[in-house]
Design an enzyme around this catalytic site. Structure first.
Site, mmCIF file in Angstrom:
data_model
loop_
_atom_site.group_PDB
_atom_site.id
_atom_site.type_symbol
_atom_site.label_atom_id
_atom_site.label_comp_id
_atom_site.label_asym_id
_atom_site.label_seq_id
_atom_site.Cartn_x
_atom_site.Cartn_y
_atom_site.Cartn_z
ATOM 1 N N CYS A 1 -0.577 -14.901 -1.019
ATOM 2 C CA CYS A 1 -0.750 -16.237 -0.461
ATOM 3 C C CYS A 1 0.614 -16.853 -0.185
ATOM 4 O O CYS A 1 1.636 -16.381 -0.672
ATOM 5 C CB CYS A 1 -1.506 -17.107 -1.456
ATOM 6 S SG CYS A 1 -3.033 -16.337 -2.008
ATOM 7 N N ARG B 1 1.328 -14.314 5.119
ATOM 8 C CA ARG B 1 1.061 -13.921 3.735
ATOM 9 C C ARG B 1 -0.429 -14.011 3.389
ATOM 10 O O ARG B 1 -0.860 -13.534 2.349
ATOM 11 C CB ARG B 1 1.846 -14.823 2.772
ATOM 12 C CG ARG B 1 3.334 -14.721 2.921
ATOM 13 C CD ARG B 1 4.008 -15.527 1.834
ATOM 14 N NE ARG B 1 3.718 -14.963 0.535
ATOM 15 C CZ ARG B 1 4.416 -14.006 -0.041
ATOM 16 N NH1 ARG B 1 5.462 -13.512 0.569
ATOM 17 N NH2 ARG B 1 4.082 -13.539 -1.221
ATOM 18 N N TRP C 1 -5.062 -15.815 0.801
ATOM 19 C CA TRP C 1 -5.639 -14.501 1.076
ATOM 20 C C TRP C 1 -6.553 -14.238 -0.117
ATOM 21 O O TRP C 1 -6.090 -14.007 -1.224
ATOM 22 C CB TRP C 1 -4.542 -13.457 1.169
ATOM 23 C CG TRP C 1 -5.025 -12.095 1.582
ATOM 24 C CD1 TRP C 1 -5.220 -11.653 2.862
ATOM 25 C CD2 TRP C 1 -5.334 -10.992 0.723
ATOM 26 N NE1 TRP C 1 -5.655 -10.349 2.837
ATOM 27 C CE2 TRP C 1 -5.743 -9.917 1.552
ATOM 28 C CE3 TRP C 1 -5.345 -10.812 -0.653
ATOM 29 C CZ2 TRP C 1 -6.127 -8.691 1.039
ATOM 30 C CZ3 TRP C 1 -5.729 -9.583 -1.168
ATOM 31 C CH2 TRP C 1 -6.118 -8.539 -0.324
ATOM 32 N N ASN D 1 -0.088 -18.081 -6.114
ATOM 33 C CA ASN D 1 -0.087 -16.790 -5.430
ATOM 34 C C ASN D 1 -0.115 -15.722 -6.512
ATOM 35 O O ASN D 1 0.720 -15.744 -7.412
ATOM 36 C CB ASN D 1 1.186 -16.660 -4.576
ATOM 37 C CG ASN D 1 1.382 -15.250 -4.049
ATOM 38 O OD1 ASN D 1 0.417 -14.502 -3.876
ATOM 39 N ND2 ASN D 1 2.628 -14.883 -3.813
ATOM 40 N N GLY D 2 -1.064 -14.795 -6.449
ATOM 41 C CA GLY D 2 -1.146 -13.740 -7.468
ATOM 42 C C GLY D 2 -2.540 -13.693 -8.071
ATOM 43 O O GLY D 2 -3.501 -14.205 -7.485
ATOM 44 N N GLU E 1 1.047 7.517 10.567
ATOM 45 C CA GLU E 1 1.527 6.166 10.836
ATOM 46 C C GLU E 1 0.870 5.602 12.102
ATOM 47 O O GLU E 1 0.460 4.436 12.131
ATOM 48 C CB GLU E 1 3.068 6.186 10.952
ATOM 49 C CG GLU E 1 3.727 4.894 11.392
ATOM 50 C CD GLU E 1 3.385 3.680 10.534
ATOM 51 O OE1 GLU E 1 2.800 3.827 9.448
ATOM 52 O OE2 GLU E 1 3.691 2.561 10.990
ATOM 53 N N LYS F 1 -1.469 2.256 12.190
ATOM 54 C CA LYS F 1 -1.140 1.131 13.074
ATOM 55 C C LYS F 1 -2.339 0.766 13.933
ATOM 56 O O LYS F 1 -2.681 -0.395 14.082
ATOM 57 C CB LYS F 1 0.047 1.551 13.944
ATOM 58 C CG LYS F 1 0.970 0.460 14.323
ATOM 59 C CD LYS F 1 2.108 0.267 13.362
ATOM 60 C CE LYS F 1 1.642 0.011 11.951
ATOM 61 N NZ LYS F 1 2.676 0.081 10.962
ATOM 62 N N GLU G 1 -5.338 -0.791 11.788
ATOM 63 C CA GLU G 1 -5.146 -2.106 11.155
ATOM 64 C C GLU G 1 -5.148 -3.249 12.158
ATOM 65 O O GLU G 1 -5.547 -4.355 11.819
ATOM 66 C CB GLU G 1 -3.903 -2.142 10.258
ATOM 67 C CG GLU G 1 -2.586 -2.229 10.964
ATOM 68 C CD GLU G 1 -1.403 -2.359 10.007
ATOM 69 O OE1 GLU G 1 -1.497 -3.106 9.032
ATOM 70 O OE2 GLU G 1 -0.387 -1.711 10.258
ATOM 71 N N HIS H 1 -10.773 23.622 9.852
ATOM 72 C CA HIS H 1 -11.395 23.694 8.515
ATOM 73 C C HIS H 1 -12.435 22.599 8.308
ATOM 74 O O HIS H 1 -12.824 22.330 7.188
ATOM 75 C CB HIS H 1 -10.319 23.646 7.437
ATOM 76 C CG HIS H 1 -9.375 24.803 7.518
ATOM 77 N ND1 HIS H 1 -9.752 26.091 7.213
ATOM 78 C CD2 HIS H 1 -8.086 24.873 7.937
ATOM 79 C CE1 HIS H 1 -8.718 26.911 7.412
ATOM 80 N NE2 HIS H 1 -7.698 26.182 7.857
ATOM 81 N N LYS I 1 0.682 -9.808 5.007
ATOM 82 C CA LYS I 1 1.959 -9.117 5.178
ATOM 83 C C LYS I 1 2.508 -8.611 3.858
ATOM 84 O O LYS I 1 3.033 -7.519 3.764
ATOM 85 C CB LYS I 1 2.952 -10.076 5.841
ATOM 86 C CG LYS I 1 4.315 -9.475 6.115
ATOM 87 C CD LYS I 1 4.222 -8.408 7.177
ATOM 88 C CE LYS I 1 5.538 -7.723 7.449
ATOM 89 N NZ LYS I 1 5.318 -6.451 8.174
HETATM 90 O O1 M6R Z 1 6.342 -4.606 2.161
HETATM 91 P P1 M6R Z 1 5.972 -3.158 1.974
HETATM 92 O O2 M6R Z 1 6.744 -2.250 2.884
HETATM 93 O O3 M6R Z 1 6.050 -2.710 0.551
HETATM 94 O O4 M6R Z 1 4.452 -3.080 2.407
HETATM 95 C C1 M6R Z 1 3.733 -1.897 2.274
HETATM 96 C C2 M6R Z 1 2.449 -1.938 3.051
HETATM 97 O O5 M6R Z 1 1.636 -2.990 2.603
HETATM 98 C C3 M6R Z 1 2.690 -2.117 4.548
HETATM 99 O O6 M6R Z 1 3.516 -1.120 5.060
HETATM 100 C C4 M6R Z 1 1.347 -2.095 5.312
HETATM 101 O O7 M6R Z 1 0.781 -0.838 5.247
HETATM 102 C C5 M6R Z 1 1.564 -2.518 6.761
HETATM 103 N N1 M6R Z 1 0.620 -3.527 7.110
HETATM 104 C C6 M6R Z 1 1.415 -1.416 7.735
HETATM 105 O O8 M6R Z 1 1.670 -1.836 9.032
#
Ligand code: M6R
Length: 609
Positions: free
Chosen positions: A2, A27, A74, A100-101, A482, A486, A489, A505, A604
C-alpha cells in the site's frame, strides 16, 4: 504494497496527500482514503476504487486542515470496499491509522480486545485492530500508546497515526515495510516512497526497522525500539521529478521501455575506469573471497527472478562457479544448504520485496555473503547486504518491470566478467573483448526500439488471441519466461513459456490452428534445433512469430513473421531479445484496452509474503 503519505505544516493537507498518493498509486490501487484533523475534528474520507474516486469526493466536499494522513490500498485482509479502506479509526473517532503490510496476529489481538474492552469492529482488516489497540493504551500520550500497541503486534508494517487530541503531531513506525520522512521548512512529510515527496523536498530520512518517528511542523524525531532518540544522516535525492513523471508518453511502461538504452548505458559506463576495465564500486569481493566461494544462490521474484536465470548462465560460463537460482518465496522454506562459502545474490528492483528480503535474512543467518542487485537506493535489501550493485535504471513506476530487467542483465554481465577475470577463468583479452560487446548493446536496444511499428503490426493482428506460447532454448528459455510473464500480467492473456525441447513431452497437445507461438531462436548453437521446433508447431497450425539474430534469413521460410535482433554474442542476446517481447506485450495490452501501468490485482512493490 500500500501507499502511505502524511503531512503536517501550514498548507492544506488534502492537496498534498492526494498529490503524494497519485505518485504512489503503483503500490496499490483498489481503494484510497485520507484523515484530516481540523478544529478538534477528525475527518475521514475513504472509498473503494481508484484515487480519482476520493479526489472527486474531496472536490465536491472539501476538508480543511493542515495535518493529515493518506493511503492507497492493495487488499490483503478483506475485499476492496469503502469500509475496508484506510484510514481506520477507533470507536470514538479520535485516532486514525494507515498501514502498509500485514499484522499476522491480528485475530489474536482482536479477540483479546473484545475480551478487555467493549470495542466493535467495523471492517475485516488487520489494520483496524491497530487503531483500537492504540486507543486501548492511550492515556494522553500518543507516542507512548503507539509504543505499547506495537509491542503486541507481529508481522510487517509501516504505520502512520494521527490523534485529534494531539493535533500537533504524526506518529509513525516501521518494521519490514518501507517508510521515509521528508524534511521541509515549517512542514514535514511522511511517505512509503520517495516519488510521493519529490515535488516538496529532496531531503529525506530513511527510517530503519523498529524505529518510531514523531513529526511536528518544526521537528522530526526518530527513536529506536528502546525509546532512545537516534540521529540519522539526511539522504539527498539526486534524481528529478521529471524522471518520475510520464514525460509525454501515454504510459509509464512505454516510457520506461524507451529508457533502456540510457539505463543500460549508465549501468555500464559509470563503472568503467580510465582503462575501460570494470570497477564495481559497491562490491568488495576479493580474489580470496571468490576462491572461498563454492556455491552461488541467486534468489528473487518475478521478473528479477528471470534476470537471475540469465545471470546463472553468464556466471557459470565466465566465472565457472556453480549457481542455483530460486524463487524467494520457495528458497527459505526448503532448508537450502548455506554456509560461509555461499554467495547469495538477491535481485530486486524495489529492494523492498518481502519474500526476497526474508530469503536474504535466512541466508545471512547461515553465514552467506550477501550481494544484492537493486534499483532503489537505500532500500531494505540494499541496506541489509554486504555488497550492493545499484542498477541505476531510475525510478520504475509501471507495475510491469522493463528497464529494471535489462539493467539487471547488464549488472550480471559485469559481475560475471569481473569474477571471471579475478578468478582467472577468463583471459584479459576475452574480458576486454566482451566489455566492447557490452558497450554496443545500448545502441542495439535503440535499433530495436526504432522498429516498434513492426511489433505494433503483430499486436494489432494477434491481440484477441487468447492462447499464447513462448518457447526457446538455452538463454532464450529464460527470455521466453519473461515475455510470457509480461504478456499475462498486463493483458490478462493466458500465456506460458516452455523450453522448446520439452514441447514433445506434453505441451504440444495444446497447439492447434492459430495458436500464437513466439519462438526465440537467437542462440547460434541451438538455432537448427529451434527451426525444427518451429516446424513442429507450424505443422499443428500455429501462427509463429520468431525472434532471431540478423543474417539468419532461412527462418523466414518457416515462421509467419520474424523480428531480427542485431548480431551479438549468444550470452548477450537476452538484453536484446526481450525488447520486442516487452513492446509486444505493451501494444497487445493497449489494443485490449487494459490499464497498462496498473494491471488488476497487482502492485509494484510486493511488501507482503
Ligand atoms: O521489486 P522486485 O524486483 O523485487 O519485484 C519482483 C517482482 O514482484 C516483479 O518483478 C514483478 O514480477 C513484476 N511485476 C514483473 O513485471
Amino acid at each position: 504494497m500500500c501507499g502511505i503519505v502524511g503531512y503536517i505544516g501550514e498548507k492544506q493537507a488534502t492537496n498534498i496527500l492526494i498529490d503524494g498518493l497519485s505518485k504512489l498509486e503503483y503500490r496499490g490501487y483498489d481503494s484510497a482514503g485520507v484523515a484530516i484533523i481540523n478544529n478538534n475534528k477528525l475527518n475521514v474520507r475513504k472509498f473503494k476504487g481508484r484515487l480519482s474516486v476520493l479526489e472527486e469526493d474531496l472536490r465536491q466536499n472539501e476538508i480543511q486542515g493542515n495535518i493529515g494522513i493518506g493511503h492507497t490500498r492493495w487488499a490483503t485482509h478483506g475485499e476492496p470496499s469503502d469500509v475496508n479502506s484506510h484510514p481506520h479509526t477507533n470507536c470514538t473517532n479520535d485516532i486514525a491509522v494507515i498501514h502498509n503490510g500485514i499484522i499476522e496476529n491480528y485475530m489474536k489481538i482482536k479477540k483479546w480486545l473484545e475480551e478487555v474492552s467493549d470495542v466493535t469492529f467495523k471492517s475485516e482488516t488487520d489494520t483496524e485492530v491497530i487503531a483500537h489497540l492504540i486507543d486501548y493504551f492511550y492515556e494522553g500520550d500518543l507516542v507512548d500508546a503507539v509504543y505499547k500497541a506495537v509491542e503486541k503486534m507481529e508481522g510487517a508494517y509501516a504505520i502512520g497515526v494521527v490523534c485529534k487530541k494531539e493535533p500537533d503531531k504524526i506518529v509513525a513506525v516501521r518494521k519490514d515495510s518501507p517508510l521515509i520522512v521528508g524534511i521541509g521548512k515549517g512542514e514535514n512529510f511522511l511517505a512509503s516512497d520517495i516519488p510521493a515527496l519529490l515535488k516538496y523536498t529532496r531531503e529525506v530520512y530513511l527510517i530503519e526497522n523498529d524505529e518510531f518517528v514523531v513529526l511536528t511542523k518544526e521537528d522530526i524525531k526518530i527513536f529506536n525500539e528502546f525509546r532512545q532518540e537516534v540521529k540519522r544522516d539526511v539522504f539527498k535525492v539526486t534524481w528529478d521529478v521529471e524522471s518520475a513523471e510520464k514525460d509525454g508518453y501515454e504510459h509509464f511502461m512505454i516510457k520506461e521501455i524507451n529508457e533502456q538504452p540510457k539505463g543500460t548505458k549508465e549501468t555500464l559506463q559509470r563503472r568503467l575506469d580510465d582503462n575501460g576495465d570494470i570497477y564495481l564500486d559497491g562490491i568488495k569481493i576479493t580474489k580470496e573471497d571468490l576462491e572461498n566461494i563454492n556455491k552461488v544462490y541467486i534468489v528473487a521474484c518475478g521478473t528479477a527472478y528471470h534476470a537471475g536465470l540469465v545471470g546463472r548462465s553468464i556466471i557459470e560460463k565466465y566465472a565457472r562457479i556453480s549457481v542455483e537460482v530460486d524463487i524467494a518465496s520457495e528458497f527459505r522454506y526448503r532448508n537450502p544448504i548455506i554456509d560461509e562459502h555461499t554467495l547469495f545474490i538477491a535481485v530486486s528492483q524495489s529492494g523492498e520485496t518481502l519474500d526476497t528480503l526474508a530469503a536474504l535474512r535466512e541466508a545471512k543467518k547461515h553465514g552467506a555473503r550477501i550481494l544484492s542487485l537493486v534499483n532503489v537506493v537505500g532500500s531494505s535489501v540494499a541496506r541489509e547486504s554486504h555488497d550492493v550493485f545499484y542498477t541505476w535504471a531510475g525510478p520504475e513506476i509501471a507495475v510491469a518491470s522493463t528497464k529494471a530487467f535489462t539493467t539487471q542483465l547488464m549488472a550480471f554481465n559485469m559481475i560475471a566478467l569481473h569474477m571471471g577475470l579475478t578468478k582467472g577463468t577468463l583471459t584479459k583479452e576475452r574480458y576486454t573483448n566482451l566489455i566492447g560487446r557490452l558497450k554496443e548493446l545500448p545502441n542495439k536496444i535503440q535499433t530495436l526500439l526504432d522498429q516498434y511499428e513492426l511489433i505494433q503490426e503483430v499486436a494489432d493482428k494477434q491481440f484477441n488471441n487468447e492462447k499464447v506460447f513462448f518457447m526457446g532454448r538455452g538463454i532464450d528459455v529464460e527470455i521466453a519466461k519473461e515475455g510470457s510473464l509480461k504478456l499475462k500480467e498486463i493483458s490478462y492473456i493466458n500465456s506460458f513459456a516452455i523450453a522448446a525441447g520439452e514441447l514433445k513431452h506434453g505441451t504440444i497437445a495444446l497447439i492447434e490452428d492459430e495458436t500464437f507461438v513466439i519462438a526465440l531462436a537467437t542462440q547460434d548453437r541451438l538455432y537448427e534445433k529451434m527451426l525444427s521446433n518451429i516446424k513442429e508447431v507450424k505443422a499443428r497450425g500455429a501462427h509463429v512469430l520468431a525472434i532471431a539474430k540478423e543474417n539468419n534469413e532461412e527462418i523466414e521460410k518457416i515462421a509467419d513473421k520474424v523480428i531480427y535482433i542485431p548480431e551479438t554474442e549468444d550470452e548477450l542476446t537476452a538484453i536484446l531479445s526481450v525488447i520486442p517481447l516487452q513492446l509486444l506485450s505493451y501494444y497487445i495490452a493497449v489494443a485490449r484496452g487494459c490499464d497498462v501501468d496498473k494491471p488488476r490485482n497487482l502492485a509494484k512493490s510486493v511488501t507482503v509474503e
